[in-house]
Scaffold this motif. Structure first.
Motif, PDB file in Angstrom:
ATOM      1  N   LEU A   1     -20.103  13.784 -38.918  1.00  0.00           N
ATOM      2  CA  LEU A   1     -20.934  13.089 -39.900  1.00  0.00           C
ATOM      3  C   LEU A   1     -22.405  13.345 -39.598  1.00  0.00           C
ATOM      4  CD1 LEU A   1     -19.078   9.648 -40.068  1.00  0.00           C
ATOM      5  CD2 LEU A   1     -18.927  11.541 -41.676  1.00  0.00           C
ATOM      6  N   ASP A   2     -23.265  13.095 -40.561  1.00  0.00           N
ATOM      7  CA  ASP A   2     -24.703  13.283 -40.389  1.00  0.00           C
ATOM      8  C   ASP A   2     -25.226  12.365 -39.279  1.00  0.00           C
ATOM      9  OD1 ASP A   2     -27.368  13.859 -40.655  1.00  0.00           O
ATOM     10  OD2 ASP A   2     -27.594  12.919 -42.617  1.00  0.00           O
ATOM     11  N   ASN A   3     -25.820  12.947 -38.265  1.00  0.00           N
ATOM     12  CA  ASN A   3     -26.322  12.166 -37.140  1.00  0.00           C
ATOM     13  C   ASN A   3     -27.822  11.871 -37.251  1.00  0.00           C
ATOM     14  OD1 ASN A   3     -27.385  14.672 -36.530  1.00  0.00           O
ATOM     15  ND2 ASN A   3     -25.834  15.124 -35.007  1.00  0.00           N
ATOM     16  N   SER A   4     -28.456  12.275 -38.345  1.00  0.00           N
ATOM     17  CA  SER A   4     -29.893  12.070 -38.521  1.00  0.00           C
ATOM     18  C   SER A   4     -30.321  10.607 -38.426  1.00  0.00           C
ATOM     19  CB  SER A   4     -30.357  12.648 -39.858  1.00  0.00           C
ATOM     20  OG  SER A   4     -30.097  14.021 -39.910  1.00  0.00           O
ATOM     21  N   PRO A   5     -29.612   9.658 -39.061  1.00  0.00           N
ATOM     22  CA  PRO A   5     -30.037   8.262 -38.947  1.00  0.00           C
ATOM     23  C   PRO A   5     -30.032   7.753 -37.501  1.00  0.00           C
ATOM     24  CG  PRO A   5     -28.476   8.503 -40.748  1.00  0.00           C
ATOM     25  CD  PRO A   5     -28.500   9.810 -39.999  1.00  0.00           C
ATOM     26  N   ILE A   6     -29.078   8.224 -36.711  1.00  0.00           N
ATOM     27  CA  ILE A   6     -29.022   7.789 -35.311  1.00  0.00           C
ATOM     28  C   ILE A   6     -30.151   8.412 -34.514  1.00  0.00           C
ATOM     29  CG2 ILE A   6     -27.636   8.007 -33.211  1.00  0.00           C
ATOM     30  CD1 ILE A   6     -25.424   7.464 -35.735  1.00  0.00           C
ATOM     31  N   LEU A   7     -30.441   9.677 -34.776  1.00  0.00           N
ATOM     32  CA  LEU A   7     -31.555  10.331 -34.088  1.00  0.00           C
ATOM     33  C   LEU A   7     -32.878   9.659 -34.448  1.00  0.00           C
ATOM     34  CD1 LEU A   7     -30.504  14.048 -34.478  1.00  0.00           C
ATOM     35  CD2 LEU A   7     -30.448  12.675 -32.389  1.00  0.00           C
ATOM     36  N   GLU A   8     -33.034   9.268 -35.701  1.00  0.00           N
ATOM     37  CA  GLU A   8     -34.255   8.573 -36.111  1.00  0.00           C
ATOM     38  C   GLU A   8     -34.400   7.247 -35.375  1.00  0.00           C
ATOM     39  OE1 GLU A   8     -33.739   8.375 -40.336  1.00  0.00           O
ATOM     40  OE2 GLU A   8     -34.682  10.333 -40.646  1.00  0.00           O
ATOM     41  N   ARG A   9     -33.300   6.564 -35.153  1.00  0.00           N
ATOM     42  CA  ARG A   9     -33.323   5.259 -34.485  1.00  0.00           C
ATOM     43  C   ARG A   9     -33.514   5.393 -32.975  1.00  0.00           C
ATOM     44  NH1 ARG A   9     -33.858  -0.087 -36.020  1.00  0.00           N
ATOM     45  NH2 ARG A   9     -32.744  -1.327 -34.520  1.00  0.00           N
ATOM     46  N   PHE A  10     -32.797   6.328 -32.330  1.00  0.00           N
ATOM     47  CA  PHE A  10     -32.878   6.508 -30.883  1.00  0.00           C
ATOM     48  C   PHE A  10     -34.172   7.183 -30.441  1.00  0.00           C
ATOM     49  CE2 PHE A  10     -28.036   6.568 -29.964  1.00  0.00           C
ATOM     50  CZ  PHE A  10     -28.059   5.205 -29.753  1.00  0.00           C
ATOM     51  N   LYS A  11     -34.700   8.067 -31.298  1.00  0.00           N
ATOM     52  CA  LYS A  11     -35.909   8.835 -30.982  1.00  0.00           C
ATOM     53  C   LYS A  11     -35.804   9.562 -29.622  1.00  0.00           C
ATOM     54  CE  LYS A  11     -39.026   5.671 -33.417  1.00  0.00           C
ATOM     55  NZ  LYS A  11     -38.410   5.515 -34.597  1.00  0.00           N
ATOM     56  N   PRO A  12     -34.804  10.433 -29.466  1.00  0.00           N
ATOM     57  CA  PRO A  12     -34.674  11.166 -28.203  1.00  0.00           C
ATOM     58  C   PRO A  12     -35.805  12.177 -28.036  1.00  0.00           C
ATOM     59  CG  PRO A  12     -33.173  12.072 -29.810  1.00  0.00           C
ATOM     60  CD  PRO A  12     -33.808  10.870 -30.450  1.00  0.00           C
ATOM     61  N   HIS A  13     -36.021  12.613 -26.816  1.00  0.00           N
ATOM     62  CA  HIS A  13     -37.056  13.620 -26.557  1.00  0.00           C
ATOM     63  C   HIS A  13     -36.640  14.985 -27.083  1.00  0.00           C
ATOM     64  CE1 HIS A  13     -39.546  10.995 -24.143  1.00  0.00           C
ATOM     65  NE2 HIS A  13     -38.445  10.566 -23.567  1.00  0.00           N
ATOM     66  N   ILE A  14     -35.342  15.271 -27.016  1.00  0.00           N
ATOM     67  CA  ILE A  14     -34.814  16.561 -27.484  1.00  0.00           C
ATOM     68  C   ILE A  14     -33.330  16.369 -27.817  1.00  0.00           C
ATOM     69  CG2 ILE A  14     -34.202  17.428 -25.182  1.00  0.00           C
ATOM     70  CD1 ILE A  14     -35.278  20.209 -26.221  1.00  0.00           C
ATOM     71  N   PHE A  15     -32.820  17.204 -28.714  1.00  0.00           N
ATOM     72  CA  PHE A  15     -31.429  17.114 -29.144  1.00  0.00           C
ATOM     73  C   PHE A  15     -30.807  18.505 -29.080  1.00  0.00           C
ATOM     74  CE2 PHE A  15     -28.383  17.499 -32.735  1.00  0.00           C
ATOM     75  CZ  PHE A  15     -27.455  16.556 -32.334  1.00  0.00           C
ATOM     76  N   PHE A  16     -29.626  18.609 -28.482  1.00  0.00           N
ATOM     77  CA  PHE A  16     -28.871  19.868 -28.410  1.00  0.00           C
ATOM     78  C   PHE A  16     -27.537  19.677 -29.102  1.00  0.00           C
ATOM     79  CE2 PHE A  16     -31.567  20.065 -24.650  1.00  0.00           C
ATOM     80  CZ  PHE A  16     -32.087  21.340 -24.747  1.00  0.00           C
ATOM     81  N   ASP A  17     -27.096  20.718 -29.823  1.00  0.00           N
ATOM     82  CA  ASP A  17     -25.774  20.655 -30.453  1.00  0.00           C
ATOM     83  C   ASP A  17     -25.253  22.071 -30.616  1.00  0.00           C
ATOM     84  OD1 ASP A  17     -23.566  20.220 -32.442  1.00  0.00           O
ATOM     85  OD2 ASP A  17     -24.394  18.203 -32.444  1.00  0.00           O
TER      86      ASP A  17
END
Length: 68
Positions: A25-41
Protein backbone atom coordinates in the motif's frame (compact mmCIF):
# COMPACT_ATOMS: atom_id res chain seq x y z
CA UNK A 1 7.29 18.06 34.13
CA UNK A 2 6.63 15.08 31.86
CA UNK A 3 3.07 14.10 30.93
CA UNK A 4 1.68 11.05 32.65
CA UNK A 5 1.12 7.89 30.64
CA UNK A 6 -1.09 6.26 33.29
CA UNK A 7 -4.28 6.25 31.22
CA UNK A 8 -2.78 5.93 27.76
CA UNK A 9 -2.04 2.86 25.69
CA UNK A 10 1.50 3.02 24.39
CA UNK A 11 2.29 0.93 21.32
CA UNK A 12 5.78 0.56 19.93
CA UNK A 13 6.22 -0.75 16.41
CA UNK A 14 9.29 -0.80 14.24
CA UNK A 15 9.08 0.98 10.91
CA UNK A 16 10.12 -2.27 9.22
CA UNK A 17 7.20 -4.14 10.76
CA UNK A 18 4.85 -1.32 9.85
CA UNK A 19 5.87 -1.29 6.18
CA UNK A 20 5.65 -5.10 6.06
CA UNK A 21 2.12 -4.76 7.41
CA UNK A 22 1.25 -2.25 4.65
CA UNK A 23 2.28 -4.87 2.11
CA UNK A 24 2.44 -2.74 -1.02
CA UNK A 25 0.00 0.00 0.00
CA UNK A 26 1.04 3.64 -0.37
CA UNK A 27 3.43 4.43 2.48
CA UNK A 28 3.56 8.20 1.81
CA UNK A 29 1.16 9.17 4.64
CA UNK A 30 3.30 7.26 7.14
CA UNK A 31 6.51 8.80 5.86
CA UNK A 32 4.93 12.25 6.14
CA UNK A 33 3.99 11.53 9.76
CA UNK A 34 7.25 9.84 10.86
CA UNK A 35 9.52 12.27 8.98
CA UNK A 36 12.49 9.87 8.71
CA UNK A 37 15.93 11.17 7.74
CA UNK A 38 16.10 8.78 4.77
CA UNK A 39 13.98 5.98 3.28
CA UNK A 40 15.19 2.85 1.43
CA UNK A 41 13.02 0.38 -0.46
CA UNK A 42 13.46 -2.32 -3.08
CA UNK A 43 10.32 -1.36 -5.02
CA UNK A 44 10.59 1.53 -7.48
CA UNK A 45 6.96 2.58 -7.03
CA UNK A 46 7.49 3.03 -3.30
CA UNK A 47 10.63 5.07 -3.99
CA UNK A 48 8.87 7.24 -6.57
CA UNK A 49 6.11 8.09 -4.09
CA UNK A 50 8.53 8.70 -1.22
CA UNK A 51 11.08 10.86 -3.03
CA UNK A 52 8.86 13.94 -2.84
CA UNK A 53 8.64 13.56 0.95
CA UNK A 54 12.01 12.29 2.14
CA UNK A 55 15.46 11.58 0.64
CA UNK A 56 15.04 8.12 -0.87
CA UNK A 57 17.33 5.32 -1.98
CA UNK A 58 16.36 2.43 -4.23
CA UNK A 59 17.83 -0.93 -3.23
CA UNK A 60 18.15 -2.95 -6.46
CA UNK A 61 17.71 -6.28 -4.68
CA UNK A 62 15.30 -7.41 -2.02
CA UNK A 63 13.49 -10.33 -0.47
CA UNK A 64 12.04 -11.53 -3.78
CA UNK A 65 15.25 -11.05 -5.74
CA UNK A 66 18.22 -13.36 -5.61
CA UNK A 67 21.70 -11.90 -5.54
CA UNK A 68 23.86 -13.57 -8.19
Amino acid sequence: MRPSLDNKLVVAISSRALFNFLSGLDNSPILERFKPHIFFDDQRTHCERACGIVPTGHVPYGVDRKVI
